[in-house]
Write a protein that holds these residues in place. Structure first.
Motif, PDB file in Angstrom:
ATOM      1  N   PRO A 189      26.558   3.374  32.543  1.00  0.00           N
ATOM      2  CA  PRO A 189      25.339   2.575  32.540  1.00  0.00           C
ATOM      3  C   PRO A 189      25.324   1.565  31.389  1.00  0.00           C
ATOM      4  O   PRO A 189      25.947   1.760  30.344  1.00  0.00           O
ATOM      5  CB  PRO A 189      24.231   3.616  32.369  1.00  0.00           C
ATOM      6  CG  PRO A 189      24.823   4.891  32.833  1.00  0.00           C
ATOM      7  CD  PRO A 189      26.273   4.812  32.432  1.00  0.00           C
ATOM      8  N   GLN A 190      24.589   0.499  31.598  1.00  0.00           N
ATOM      9  CA  GLN A 190      24.454  -0.532  30.545  1.00  0.00           C
ATOM     10  C   GLN A 190      23.843   0.095  29.295  1.00  0.00           C
ATOM     11  O   GLN A 190      22.880   0.865  29.372  1.00  0.00           O
ATOM     12  CB  GLN A 190      23.571  -1.668  31.048  1.00  0.00           C
ATOM     13  CG  GLN A 190      23.319  -2.766  29.989  1.00  0.00           C
ATOM     14  CD  GLN A 190      22.528  -3.921  30.547  1.00  0.00           C
ATOM     15  OE1 GLN A 190      22.948  -4.569  31.496  1.00  0.00           O
ATOM     16  NE2 GLN A 190      21.348  -4.163  29.977  1.00  0.00           N
ATOM     17  N   GLY A 244      37.295  -8.422  10.499  1.00  0.00           N
ATOM     18  CA  GLY A 244      37.645  -8.015   9.141  1.00  0.00           C
ATOM     19  C   GLY A 244      37.066  -6.684   8.726  1.00  0.00           C
ATOM     20  O   GLY A 244      37.449  -6.144   7.671  1.00  0.00           O
ATOM     21  N   ALA A 245      36.161  -6.151   9.534  1.00  0.00           N
ATOM     22  CA  ALA A 245      35.557  -4.851   9.176  1.00  0.00           C
ATOM     23  C   ALA A 245      36.558  -3.722   9.374  1.00  0.00           C
ATOM     24  O   ALA A 245      37.384  -3.749  10.286  1.00  0.00           O
ATOM     25  CB  ALA A 245      34.311  -4.610  10.033  1.00  0.00           C
ATOM     26  N   THR A 246      36.508  -2.742   8.497  1.00  0.00           N
ATOM     27  CA  THR A 246      37.336  -1.537   8.620  1.00  0.00           C
ATOM     28  C   THR A 246      36.509  -0.447   9.301  1.00  0.00           C
ATOM     29  O   THR A 246      35.389  -0.160   8.869  1.00  0.00           O
ATOM     30  CB  THR A 246      37.813  -1.047   7.240  1.00  0.00           C
ATOM     31  OG1 THR A 246      38.583  -2.091   6.624  1.00  0.00           O
ATOM     32  CG2 THR A 246      38.657   0.205   7.381  1.00  0.00           C
ATOM     33  N   VAL A 247      37.064   0.121  10.363  1.00  0.00           N
ATOM     34  CA  VAL A 247      36.329   1.132  11.129  1.00  0.00           C
ATOM     35  C   VAL A 247      37.111   2.440  11.106  1.00  0.00           C
ATOM     36  O   VAL A 247      38.329   2.464  10.873  1.00  0.00           O
ATOM     37  CB  VAL A 247      36.109   0.667  12.584  1.00  0.00           C
ATOM     38  CG1 VAL A 247      35.267  -0.598  12.619  1.00  0.00           C
ATOM     39  CG2 VAL A 247      37.433   0.447  13.299  1.00  0.00           C
ATOM     40  N   SER A 248      36.408   3.513  11.363  1.00  0.00           N
ATOM     41  CA  SER A 248      37.035   4.841  11.426  1.00  0.00           C
ATOM     42  C   SER A 248      37.101   5.295  12.880  1.00  0.00           C
ATOM     43  O   SER A 248      36.380   4.769  13.749  1.00  0.00           O
ATOM     44  CB  SER A 248      36.231   5.838  10.592  1.00  0.00           C
ATOM     45  OG  SER A 248      34.892   5.911  11.048  1.00  0.00           O
ATOM     46  N   ALA A 249      37.954   6.260  13.163  1.00  0.00           N
ATOM     47  CA  ALA A 249      38.088   6.784  14.521  1.00  0.00           C
ATOM     48  C   ALA A 249      36.770   7.399  14.965  1.00  0.00           C
ATOM     49  O   ALA A 249      36.150   8.167  14.222  1.00  0.00           O
ATOM     50  CB  ALA A 249      39.208   7.820  14.581  1.00  0.00           C
ATOM     51  N   GLY A 250      36.298   7.019  16.164  1.00  0.00           N
ATOM     52  CA  GLY A 250      35.050   7.555  16.680  1.00  0.00           C
ATOM     53  C   GLY A 250      33.819   6.808  16.231  1.00  0.00           C
ATOM     54  O   GLY A 250      32.697   7.147  16.628  1.00  0.00           O
ATOM     55  N   GLN A 251      33.950   5.734  15.393  1.00  0.00           N
ATOM     56  CA  GLN A 251      32.783   4.966  14.932  1.00  0.00           C
ATOM     57  C   GLN A 251      32.225   4.131  16.075  1.00  0.00           C
ATOM     58  O   GLN A 251      32.972   3.539  16.855  1.00  0.00           O
ATOM     59  CB  GLN A 251      33.180   4.064  13.755  1.00  0.00           C
ATOM     60  CG  GLN A 251      32.032   3.175  13.253  1.00  0.00           C
ATOM     61  CD  GLN A 251      32.470   2.317  12.074  1.00  0.00           C
ATOM     62  OE1 GLN A 251      33.387   2.683  11.322  1.00  0.00           O
ATOM     63  NE2 GLN A 251      31.806   1.178  11.894  1.00  0.00           N
ATOM     64  N   LEU A 252      30.896   4.045  16.173  1.00  0.00           N
ATOM     65  CA  LEU A 252      30.267   3.239  17.209  1.00  0.00           C
ATOM     66  C   LEU A 252      30.514   1.764  16.925  1.00  0.00           C
ATOM     67  O   LEU A 252      30.219   1.277  15.825  1.00  0.00           O
ATOM     68  CB  LEU A 252      28.771   3.522  17.273  1.00  0.00           C
ATOM     69  CG  LEU A 252      28.036   2.880  18.455  1.00  0.00           C
ATOM     70  CD1 LEU A 252      26.958   3.821  18.979  1.00  0.00           C
ATOM     71  CD2 LEU A 252      27.408   1.554  18.058  1.00  0.00           C
ATOM     72  N   ILE A 253      31.044   1.047  17.909  1.00  0.00           N
ATOM     73  CA  ILE A 253      31.368  -0.367  17.711  1.00  0.00           C
ATOM     74  C   ILE A 253      30.643  -1.289  18.685  1.00  0.00           C
ATOM     75  O   ILE A 253      30.580  -2.506  18.476  1.00  0.00           O
ATOM     76  CB  ILE A 253      32.891  -0.611  17.828  1.00  0.00           C
ATOM     77  CG1 ILE A 253      33.386  -0.189  19.210  1.00  0.00           C
ATOM     78  CG2 ILE A 253      33.631   0.108  16.696  1.00  0.00           C
ATOM     79  CD1 ILE A 253      34.855  -0.568  19.455  1.00  0.00           C
ATOM     80  N   GLY A 254      30.121  -0.753  19.803  1.00  0.00           N
ATOM     81  CA  GLY A 254      29.455  -1.626  20.764  1.00  0.00           C
ATOM     82  C   GLY A 254      28.788  -0.844  21.873  1.00  0.00           C
ATOM     83  O   GLY A 254      28.730   0.386  21.858  1.00  0.00           O
ATOM     84  N   LEU A 255      28.278  -1.627  22.884  1.00  0.00           N
ATOM     85  CA  LEU A 255      27.552  -1.034  24.006  1.00  0.00           C
ATOM     86  C   LEU A 255      28.104  -1.575  25.326  1.00  0.00           C
ATOM     87  O   LEU A 255      28.474  -2.764  25.418  1.00  0.00           O
ATOM     88  CB  LEU A 255      26.062  -1.352  23.906  1.00  0.00           C
ATOM     89  CG  LEU A 255      25.348  -0.890  22.622  1.00  0.00           C
ATOM     90  CD1 LEU A 255      23.913  -1.395  22.600  1.00  0.00           C
ATOM     91  CD2 LEU A 255      25.401   0.624  22.492  1.00  0.00           C
ATOM     92  N   VAL A 256      28.148  -0.710  26.322  1.00  0.00           N
ATOM     93  CA  VAL A 256      28.667  -1.093  27.635  1.00  0.00           C
ATOM     94  C   VAL A 256      27.799  -2.187  28.247  1.00  0.00           C
ATOM     95  O   VAL A 256      26.563  -2.164  28.152  1.00  0.00           O
ATOM     96  CB  VAL A 256      28.706   0.138  28.579  1.00  0.00           C
ATOM     97  CG1 VAL A 256      29.001  -0.283  30.017  1.00  0.00           C
ATOM     98  CG2 VAL A 256      29.738   1.140  28.092  1.00  0.00           C
ATOM     99  N   GLY A 257      28.472  -3.166  28.898  1.00  0.00           N
ATOM    100  CA  GLY A 257      27.772  -4.251  29.574  1.00  0.00           C
ATOM    101  C   GLY A 257      28.592  -4.766  30.742  1.00  0.00           C
ATOM    102  O   GLY A 257      29.487  -4.065  31.238  1.00  0.00           O
TER     103      GLY A 257
END
Length: 289
Positions: A189-190, A244-257
């Motif tokens: 779902p969105q 340029g952002a550093t992210v970790s495994a499992g970090q929320l990065i976005g939303l389905v669309g």
């Protein structure tokens, strides 16, 4: 014997007596030679103005002979088209022709254009930085509010990008059959959260990233290999991280669309290892935990 009453010019004065009185007679000077001399003097004085008039007329004629043809040659003919100041200047690159209606304009150094390669490069860099800042500001202002404390379940180096999804055979990675589809589509779902499959650095965070629509690309190093993961078709304003952002495994990065080339809400997921595309679902099944 008749008397000679005419006396020579040099005859001395004689005294004549008339009945007790005397009169001195002075000889008369010749008048005709004097009259001729006066005539010559008159003619000489009258001829001087005449000569002056003749000389002035000759000078005026000489000026008219030289100047008027040159002026006439410069003037455009009555049937010729109007000539602009630019056309007058074309024949002589050293000429400066200024229109009568030209006005003074004050210029400041800040209005000058770049003229050297260094200035051009600097200007382009400044424009690119300004564009990135504007894009980041616009993204932050339109970013969908979400609970950023959410993380994907698991504890390994690789996590599932979407934890609850469905798919069909058409959503699988099969380049020989579907060369235009290099990933795995996870239908959801969105607004469903999308997580980083692995820790790394965000290389792409862009709205309108080709057919992927609003998408993110993360570069990671797993087991000594360069692994790039792509997450496409996010909702507008759904990206939660910037370039340029550093992210970790499992970090929320976005939303389905369903942005870009999409007909339904889903997360398009791709995986490259050292620049080579691999089957995302097989890779997740082998590594996610």
């Amino acid at each position: 014997m008749a008397e000679n009453n005419e006396s020579p010019a040099n005859e001395p004065a004689r005294r004549i007596r008339y009945r007790g009185s005397s009169v001195t007679r002075t000889p008369q000077k010749a008048t005709r030679p004097v009259a001729r001399a006066a005539g010559r003097s008159f003619r000489s004085a009258a001829s001087k103005p005449v000569r002056s008039v003749v000389i002035l007329s000759m000078v005026a004629g000489l000026i008219a002979t030289v100047a008027l043809p040159a002026y006439a040659a410069w003037q455009p003919s009555s049937g010729a088209a109007a000539v602009t100041t630019q056309q007058v200047a074309e024949g002589n690159a050293q000429s400066l022709v200024v229109a009568s209606n030209a006005a003074d304009v004050s210029l400041s150094r800040s209005s000058y254009d770049a003229t050297t390669s260094d200035e051009i490069a600097k200007k382009k860099a400044e424009e690119a930085a300004a564009a990135r800042a504007a894009s980041a500001s616009a993204s932050a202002s339109t970013r969908v509010s979400v609970d950023l404390s959410m993380v994907a379940p698991g504890s390994g180096q690789v996590r599932w990008p979407v934890t609850h999804f469905t798919y069909t055979e058409e959503n699988l990675f099969r380049p020989p059959i579907r060369p235009d589809h290099n990933g795995f589509d996870m239908l959801a779902p969105q607004g469903t959260p999308i997580y980083a499959a692995a820790a790394g650095v965000v290389r792409v965070s862009q709205d309108g990233y080709g057919g992927y629509g609003e998408a993110i690309v993360i570069d990671s190093v797993i087991g000594g290999q360069l692994v790039s993961t792509l997450y496409g078709h996010m909702i507008h304003g759904g990206r939660q991280v910037d370039v340029g952002a550093t992210v970790s495994a499992g970090q929320l990065i976005g939303l389905v669309g369903s942005t870009g080339s999409s007909t339904a809400n889903h997360c398009h997921f791709e995986v490259e290892i050292n620049g080579t595309l691999v089957d995302p679902l097989a890779w997740l099944n082998a590594n996610a935990s």
